[in-house]
Design a protein around this motif. Sequence first.
Motif, PDB file in Angstrom:
ATOM      1  N   PRO A  25      43.692  37.509  56.315  1.00 13.12           N
ATOM      2  CA  PRO A  25      43.184  36.065  56.628  1.00 13.12           C
ATOM      3  C   PRO A  25      41.742  35.934  56.644  1.00 13.12           C
ATOM      4  CG  PRO A  25      45.184  36.931  58.092  1.00 13.12           C
ATOM      5  CD  PRO A  25      44.447  38.235  57.514  1.00 13.12           C
ATOM      6  N   GLY A  26      41.442  35.334  56.261  1.00 15.82           N
ATOM      7  CA  GLY A  26      39.833  34.681  56.199  1.00 15.82           C
ATOM      8  C   GLY A  26      39.003  35.807  55.213  1.00 15.82           C
ATOM      9  N   ALA A  27      39.648  36.765  54.560  1.00 13.29           N
ATOM     10  CA  ALA A  27      38.978  37.363  53.576  1.00 13.29           C
ATOM     11  C   ALA A  27      38.622  36.660  52.367  1.00 13.29           C
ATOM     12  CB  ALA A  27      39.915  38.619  53.102  1.00 13.29           C
ATOM     13  N   PRO A  28      37.543  37.099  51.801  1.00 16.61           N
ATOM     14  CA  PRO A  28      36.845  36.371  50.426  1.00 16.61           C
ATOM     15  C   PRO A  28      37.931  36.485  49.398  1.00 16.61           C
ATOM     16  CG  PRO A  28      35.401  38.133  51.041  1.00 16.61           C
ATOM     17  CD  PRO A  28      36.565  38.237  52.042  1.00 16.61           C
ATOM     18  N   VAL A  29      38.004  35.624  48.528  1.00 13.51           N
ATOM     19  CA  VAL A  29      38.447  35.456  47.258  1.00 13.51           C
ATOM     20  C   VAL A  29      37.971  36.501  46.410  1.00 13.51           C
ATOM     21  CG1 VAL A  29      39.462  34.078  45.266  1.00 13.51           C
ATOM     22  CG2 VAL A  29      39.598  33.209  47.736  1.00 13.51           C
ATOM     23  N   ARG A  30      38.580  37.262  45.492  1.00 14.69           N
ATOM     24  CA  ARG A  30      38.270  38.022  44.604  1.00 14.69           C
ATOM     25  C   ARG A  30      38.362  37.580  43.234  1.00 14.69           C
ATOM     26  NH1 ARG A  30      41.423  42.483  46.310  1.00 14.69           N
ATOM     27  NH2 ARG A  30      41.475  43.218  44.271  1.00 14.69           N
ATOM     28  N   HIS A  31      37.801  38.109  42.260  1.00 14.72           N
ATOM     29  CA  HIS A  31      38.229  37.711  40.769  1.00 14.72           C
ATOM     30  C   HIS A  31      38.291  38.988  40.003  1.00 14.72           C
ATOM     31  CE1 HIS A  31      36.325  34.089  42.267  1.00 14.72           C
ATOM     32  NE2 HIS A  31      37.089  33.361  41.565  1.00 14.72           N
ATOM     33  N   ARG A  32      39.219  38.951  39.086  1.00 13.11           N
ATOM     34  CA  ARG A  32      39.430  40.138  38.264  1.00 13.11           C
ATOM     35  C   ARG A  32      39.262  39.490  36.633  1.00 13.11           C
ATOM     36  NH1 ARG A  32      44.897  41.739  40.452  1.00 13.11           N
ATOM     37  NH2 ARG A  32      46.503  40.296  39.780  1.00 13.11           N
ATOM     38  N   LEU A  33      39.222  40.264  35.726  1.00 10.40           N
ATOM     39  CA  LEU A  33      39.364  39.897  34.493  1.00 10.40           C
ATOM     40  C   LEU A  33      40.428  40.809  33.613  1.00 10.40           C
ATOM     41  CD1 LEU A  33      38.010  38.295  31.896  1.00 10.40           C
ATOM     42  CD2 LEU A  33      36.877  40.454  31.438  1.00 10.40           C
ATOM     43  N   ARG A  34      41.258  40.041  33.104  1.00  9.90           N
ATOM     44  CA  ARG A  34      42.470  40.739  32.265  1.00  9.90           C
ATOM     45  C   ARG A  34      42.124  40.394  30.775  1.00  9.90           C
ATOM     46  NH1 ARG A  34      47.243  42.593  33.940  1.00  9.90           N
ATOM     47  NH2 ARG A  34      46.897  41.515  36.060  1.00  9.90           N
ATOM     48  N   TRP A  35      42.125  41.275  30.148  1.00  3.93           N
ATOM     49  CA  TRP A  35      41.902  41.045  28.501  1.00  3.93           C
ATOM     50  C   TRP A  35      42.792  41.945  27.523  1.00  3.93           C
ATOM     51  CZ3 TRP A  35      39.073  44.262  31.210  1.00  3.93           C
ATOM     52  CH2 TRP A  35      38.609  45.360  30.589  1.00  3.93           C
ATOM     53  N   THR A  36      42.740  41.188  26.423  1.00  2.00           N
ATOM     54  CA  THR A  36      43.563  42.350  25.301  1.00  2.00           C
ATOM     55  C   THR A  36      42.458  42.022  24.129  1.00  2.00           C
ATOM     56  OG1 THR A  36      45.549  42.787  24.256  1.00  2.00           O
ATOM     57  CG2 THR A  36      45.020  40.478  24.640  1.00  2.00           C
ATOM     58  N   SER A  37      42.457  42.973  23.334  1.00  2.00           N
ATOM     59  CA  SER A  37      41.563  42.804  22.065  1.00  2.00           C
ATOM     60  C   SER A  37      42.258  43.056  20.716  1.00  2.00           C
ATOM     61  CB  SER A  37      40.770  43.895  22.258  1.00  2.00           C
ATOM     62  OG  SER A  37      39.983  43.840  20.895  1.00  2.00           O
ATOM     63  N   ALA A  38      42.203  42.279  19.759  1.00  2.00           N
ATOM     64  CA  ALA A  38      42.709  42.615  18.397  1.00  2.00           C
ATOM     65  C   ALA A  38      41.810  42.993  17.303  1.00  2.00           C
ATOM     66  CB  ALA A  38      43.819  41.203  17.878  1.00  2.00           C
ATOM     67  N   GLY A  39      41.268  44.186  17.655  1.00  2.00           N
ATOM     68  CA  GLY A  39      40.353  44.899  16.768  1.00  2.00           C
ATOM     69  C   GLY A  39      38.919  44.321  16.997  1.00  2.00           C
ATOM     70  N   HIS A  40      38.752  43.532  18.157  1.00  2.00           N
ATOM     71  CA  HIS A  40      37.446  43.055  18.280  1.00  2.00           C
ATOM     72  C   HIS A  40      36.253  43.601  19.189  1.00  2.00           C
ATOM     73  CE1 HIS A  40      35.267  38.985  17.792  1.00  2.00           C
ATOM     74  NE2 HIS A  40      34.785  39.140  18.917  1.00  2.00           N
ATOM     75  N   PRO A  41      34.948  43.475  18.930  1.00  2.00           N
ATOM     76  CA  PRO A  41      34.110  44.216  19.977  1.00  2.00           C
ATOM     77  C   PRO A  41      34.392  43.728  21.393  1.00  2.00           C
ATOM     78  CG  PRO A  41      32.882  43.102  18.070  1.00  2.00           C
ATOM     79  CD  PRO A  41      34.322  42.504  18.110  1.00  2.00           C
ATOM     80  N   PRO A  42      34.366  44.775  22.440  1.00  2.00           N
ATOM     81  CA  PRO A  42      34.721  44.783  23.691  1.00  2.00           C
ATOM     82  C   PRO A  42      33.635  43.699  24.719  1.00  2.00           C
ATOM     83  CG  PRO A  42      33.250  46.644  23.384  1.00  2.00           C
ATOM     84  CD  PRO A  42      33.476  46.043  22.098  1.00  2.00           C
TER      85      PRO A  42
END
Length: 188
Positions: free
Chosen positions: A65-82
């Motif tokens: 309780p009261g802890a800050p919200v975090r963010h994360r990135l979820r991704w997938t690639s179809a042959g594209h630069p990262p």
Amino acid sequence: MGHDARASAVMGQLRVMARTTAWSFPDESPAQVLSRVDHAMAGLGVTSMATCVVARVETVPGTRPGAPVRHRLRWTSAGHPPPLLVRADGSAELLGQQPGVPLGVAPDAERTEAVVDLPPGATVLLYSDGLVERRGACLGARLRHLARAAGRRAGAPLGELVDAVVAEMLDDAGPARDDVALLAVRAR
């Protein structure tokens, strides 16, 4: 893939397919979204190939309780630069993941995805291959240049960061022969 009017039209169709799929199935992962697009391409007889990244920024509630919200990135690639992660301190990291096969190649291929936590103040850059690919230039060297260019501007407002990075990448290697797009998202 390609640089003519037909390629532009197909890219527009695929962009709409991906956006519609992501919106229609909000609980599905980026990998599932790309799989649906691949199957739709096969079912509709779209015979072109394309590379892309599908990414989603997720909010993670604090663990207590009261802890800050975090963010994360979820991704997938179809042959594209990262994607490129630029931390607030200016350190930059290309987010490695198996790039997977381009769309339109193997609709039944298993799509994988990756997840990374986004520290406060971090910026994620997603870009078209036209920003980093140049005939006769080493792609690895161009990606490292992108990381350095973005890292030097880590604290800049997003609009300034994008404009300066694009200008530097274009000035460095001459005119692009492909579309150039850069999207920046910052974790707060």
